[in-house]
Motif scaffolding. Structure first.
Motif, PDB file in Angstrom:
ATOM      1  N   ALA A  93      -6.488   6.484  -1.571  1.00 33.45           N
ATOM      2  CA  ALA A  93      -5.558   6.134  -0.372  1.00 33.45           C
ATOM      3  C   ALA A  93      -5.700   4.907   0.276  1.00 33.45           C
ATOM      4  O   ALA A  93      -6.768   4.745   0.576  1.00 33.45           O
ATOM      5  N   PRO A  94      -4.594   4.176   0.255  1.00 32.36           N
ATOM      6  CA  PRO A  94      -4.713   2.864   0.943  1.00 32.36           C
ATOM      7  C   PRO A  94      -4.913   2.955   2.284  1.00 32.36           C
ATOM      8  O   PRO A  94      -4.461   4.013   2.989  1.00 32.36           O
ATOM      9  N   PRO A  95      -5.459   1.854   3.030  1.00 34.47           N
ATOM     10  CA  PRO A  95      -5.581   2.033   4.642  1.00 34.47           C
ATOM     11  C   PRO A  95      -4.219   1.877   5.244  1.00 34.47           C
ATOM     12  O   PRO A  95      -3.528   1.443   4.476  1.00 34.47           O
ATOM     13  N   SER A  96      -4.110   2.441   6.266  1.00 39.61           N
ATOM     14  CA  SER A  96      -2.716   2.091   7.031  1.00 39.61           C
ATOM     15  C   SER A  96      -2.535   0.738   7.366  1.00 39.61           C
ATOM     16  O   SER A  96      -3.664   0.271   7.808  1.00 39.61           O
ATOM     17  N   PRO A  97      -1.476   0.211   7.215  1.00 41.13           N
ATOM     18  CA  PRO A  97      -1.548  -1.184   7.631  1.00 41.13           C
ATOM     19  C   PRO A  97      -1.912  -1.472   9.036  1.00 41.13           C
ATOM     20  O   PRO A  97      -2.059  -2.702   9.249  1.00 41.13           O
ATOM     21  N   HIS A  98      -1.629  -0.495   9.679  1.00 43.12           N
ATOM     22  CA  HIS A  98      -2.027  -0.890  11.209  1.00 43.12           C
ATOM     23  C   HIS A  98      -3.758  -0.848  11.273  1.00 43.12           C
ATOM     24  O   HIS A  98      -4.381  -1.296  12.481  1.00 43.12           O
ATOM     25  N   ALA A  99      -4.284  -0.286  10.288  1.00 45.16           N
ATOM     26  CA  ALA A  99      -5.743  -0.148  10.373  1.00 45.16           C
ATOM     27  C   ALA A  99      -6.503  -1.180   9.675  1.00 45.16           C
ATOM     28  O   ALA A  99      -7.728  -1.550   9.488  1.00 45.16           O
ATOM     29  N   LEU A 100      -5.808  -2.442   9.179  1.00 43.74           N
ATOM     30  CA  LEU A 100      -6.377  -3.414   8.325  1.00 43.74           C
ATOM     31  C   LEU A 100      -7.036  -4.397   9.358  1.00 43.74           C
ATOM     32  O   LEU A 100      -6.521  -4.706  10.429  1.00 43.74           O
ATOM     33  N   PRO A 101      -8.014  -5.130   8.871  1.00 45.18           N
ATOM     34  CA  PRO A 101      -8.620  -6.426   9.785  1.00 45.18           C
ATOM     35  C   PRO A 101      -7.378  -7.254  10.046  1.00 45.18           C
ATOM     36  O   PRO A 101      -6.463  -7.450   9.121  1.00 45.18           O
TER      37      PRO A 101
ATOM     38  N   LEU B 133       7.076 -20.223  -2.748  1.00 44.65           N
ATOM     39  CA  LEU B 133       6.611 -19.257  -3.705  1.00 44.65           C
ATOM     40  C   LEU B 133       6.968 -19.741  -5.177  1.00 44.65           C
ATOM     41  O   LEU B 133       8.091 -20.529  -5.346  1.00 44.65           O
ATOM     42  N   THR B 134       6.180 -19.628  -6.069  1.00 46.94           N
ATOM     43  CA  THR B 134       6.694 -19.844  -7.588  1.00 46.94           C
ATOM     44  C   THR B 134       6.819 -18.565  -8.270  1.00 46.94           C
ATOM     45  O   THR B 134       7.232 -18.730  -9.567  1.00 46.94           O
ATOM     46  N   SER B 135       6.273 -17.488  -7.908  1.00 49.06           N
ATOM     47  CA  SER B 135       6.359 -16.275  -8.144  1.00 49.06           C
ATOM     48  C   SER B 135       6.260 -15.274  -7.287  1.00 49.06           C
ATOM     49  O   SER B 135       5.991 -15.493  -5.928  1.00 49.06           O
ATOM     50  N   TYR B 136       6.703 -13.910  -7.385  1.00 49.15           N
ATOM     51  CA  TYR B 136       6.438 -12.865  -6.413  1.00 49.15           C
ATOM     52  C   TYR B 136       5.203 -12.191  -6.691  1.00 49.15           C
ATOM     53  O   TYR B 136       4.960 -11.109  -5.955  1.00 49.15           O
ATOM     54  N   TYR B 137       4.381 -12.560  -7.515  1.00 47.48           N
ATOM     55  CA  TYR B 137       2.996 -11.967  -7.715  1.00 47.48           C
ATOM     56  C   TYR B 137       2.191 -11.778  -6.433  1.00 47.48           C
ATOM     57  O   TYR B 137       1.713 -10.697  -5.995  1.00 47.48           O
ATOM     58  N   ALA B 138       2.104 -12.822  -5.581  1.00 49.19           N
ATOM     59  CA  ALA B 138       1.184 -12.739  -4.511  1.00 49.19           C
ATOM     60  C   ALA B 138       1.719 -11.792  -3.621  1.00 49.19           C
ATOM     61  O   ALA B 138       0.953 -10.944  -3.043  1.00 49.19           O
ATOM     62  N   PRO B 139       2.862 -11.843  -3.032  1.00 49.96           N
ATOM     63  CA  PRO B 139       3.354 -10.971  -1.891  1.00 49.96           C
ATOM     64  C   PRO B 139       3.373  -9.407  -2.357  1.00 49.96           C
ATOM     65  O   PRO B 139       3.143  -8.702  -1.770  1.00 49.96           O
ATOM     66  N   ILE B 140       3.723  -9.397  -3.656  1.00 49.24           N
ATOM     67  CA  ILE B 140       4.057  -8.076  -4.229  1.00 49.24           C
ATOM     68  C   ILE B 140       2.661  -7.548  -4.578  1.00 49.24           C
ATOM     69  O   ILE B 140       2.420  -6.296  -4.104  1.00 49.24           O
ATOM     70  N   SER B 141       1.735  -8.292  -4.889  1.00 48.80           N
ATOM     71  CA  SER B 141       0.189  -7.722  -4.893  1.00 48.80           C
ATOM     72  C   SER B 141      -0.195  -7.054  -3.544  1.00 48.80           C
ATOM     73  O   SER B 141      -0.711  -6.211  -3.426  1.00 48.80           O
ATOM     74  N   ALA B 142       0.013  -7.834  -2.672  1.00 44.61           N
ATOM     75  CA  ALA B 142      -0.356  -7.668  -0.922  1.00 44.61           C
ATOM     76  C   ALA B 142       0.309  -6.264  -0.702  1.00 44.61           C
ATOM     77  O   ALA B 142      -0.369  -5.273  -0.121  1.00 44.61           O
ATOM     78  N   ILE B 143       1.542  -6.229  -0.991  1.00 43.28           N
ATOM     79  CA  ILE B 143       2.413  -5.146  -0.487  1.00 43.28           C
ATOM     80  C   ILE B 143       2.078  -3.730  -1.252  1.00 43.28           C
ATOM     81  O   ILE B 143       1.787  -2.810  -0.674  1.00 43.28           O
ATOM     82  N   LYS B 144       1.630  -4.088  -2.678  1.00 40.26           N
ATOM     83  CA  LYS B 144       1.346  -2.869  -3.455  1.00 40.26           C
ATOM     84  C   LYS B 144      -0.247  -2.367  -3.110  1.00 40.26           C
ATOM     85  O   LYS B 144      -0.518  -1.279  -2.909  1.00 40.26           O
ATOM     86  N   ARG B 145      -1.095  -3.358  -2.530  1.00 41.70           N
ATOM     87  CA  ARG B 145      -2.401  -2.924  -2.098  1.00 41.70           C
ATOM     88  C   ARG B 145      -2.161  -2.354  -0.695  1.00 41.70           C
ATOM     89  O   ARG B 145      -3.293  -1.120  -0.490  1.00 41.70           O
ATOM     90  N   ASP B 146      -1.727  -2.644   0.070  1.00 42.34           N
ATOM     91  CA  ASP B 146      -1.522  -2.112   1.375  1.00 42.34           C
ATOM     92  C   ASP B 146      -0.483  -1.105   1.845  1.00 42.34           C
ATOM     93  O   ASP B 146      -0.815  -0.547   2.935  1.00 42.34           O
ATOM     94  N   PHE B 147       0.486  -1.140   1.318  1.00 40.51           N
ATOM     95  CA  PHE B 147       1.297   0.013   1.611  1.00 40.51           C
ATOM     96  C   PHE B 147       1.396   1.156   0.592  1.00 40.51           C
ATOM     97  O   PHE B 147       1.164   0.986  -0.452  1.00 40.51           O
ATOM     98  N   ASP B 148       1.389   2.291   1.160  1.00 43.33           N
ATOM     99  CA  ASP B 148       1.304   3.683   0.310  1.00 43.33           C
ATOM    100  C   ASP B 148       2.841   3.731  -0.305  1.00 43.33           C
ATOM    101  O   ASP B 148       3.907   3.148   0.284  1.00 43.33           O
TER     102      ASP B 148
END
Length: 155
Positions: free
Chosen positions: A12-20, A82-97
């Protein structure tokens, strides 16, 4: 040691509000850059689309209108590099359930419909982002139906 391993394998990923702080900011910028891309994908940046993107940021992160406008402006600058969507999509996948990802897709549909019509490029963009975020097609279509403006009734 066992507690550290358990948290490492906790799926279970952490809540986005609980991130550092720095990780929260990174997530916010990732979402803002994707939302900004949605406003410009049809090559016609309407003010209604920007307003919908600002409302999306306010809804997703509990921000004031001024904060969401500033974040969207910063997201615009990040999106230009941006040259690709890799970085933002990776961050969203990691931190959003998965439910938060569906919320994001619904907001993208709202941006697409904000100018009163759905362009083929907007449709493609939202479906592509949905696919990259592993949002099932059924959930993507349900989100589109929730975001679609109600037809005007003839009286």
């Amino acid at each position: 040691m066992l507690k550290a391993l358990k948290t490492l394998f906790d799926d279970a990923p952490p809540s986005p509000h609980a991130l550092p702080g720095h990780e929260q900011r990174h997530l916010q910028l990732a979402v803002a850059s994707v939302l900004h891309e949605a406003t410009r994908v049809d090559l016609n940046e309407a003010s209604a689309e920007h307003a919908a993107a600002e409302r999306a940021l306010a809804s997703l992160f509990g921000m004031s209108p001024a904060e969401s406008k500033a974040l969207l402006d910063e997201g615009r600058e990040r999106a230009r590099r941006l040259t690709s969507y890799y970085a933002p999509i990776s961050a969203i996948k990691r931190d959003f359930d998965p439910p938060r990802r569906v919320q994001l897709i619904e907001h993208l549909w709202r941006i697409a419909y904000a100018d009163g019509r759905l362009d083929q490029y907007e449709d493609h963009f939202v479906r592509k982002i949905s696919h990259l975020l592993y949002v099932p097609n059924t959930q993507c279509i349900l989100a589109r139906n929730r975001a679609r403006p109600a037809p005007l009734s003839k009286a």
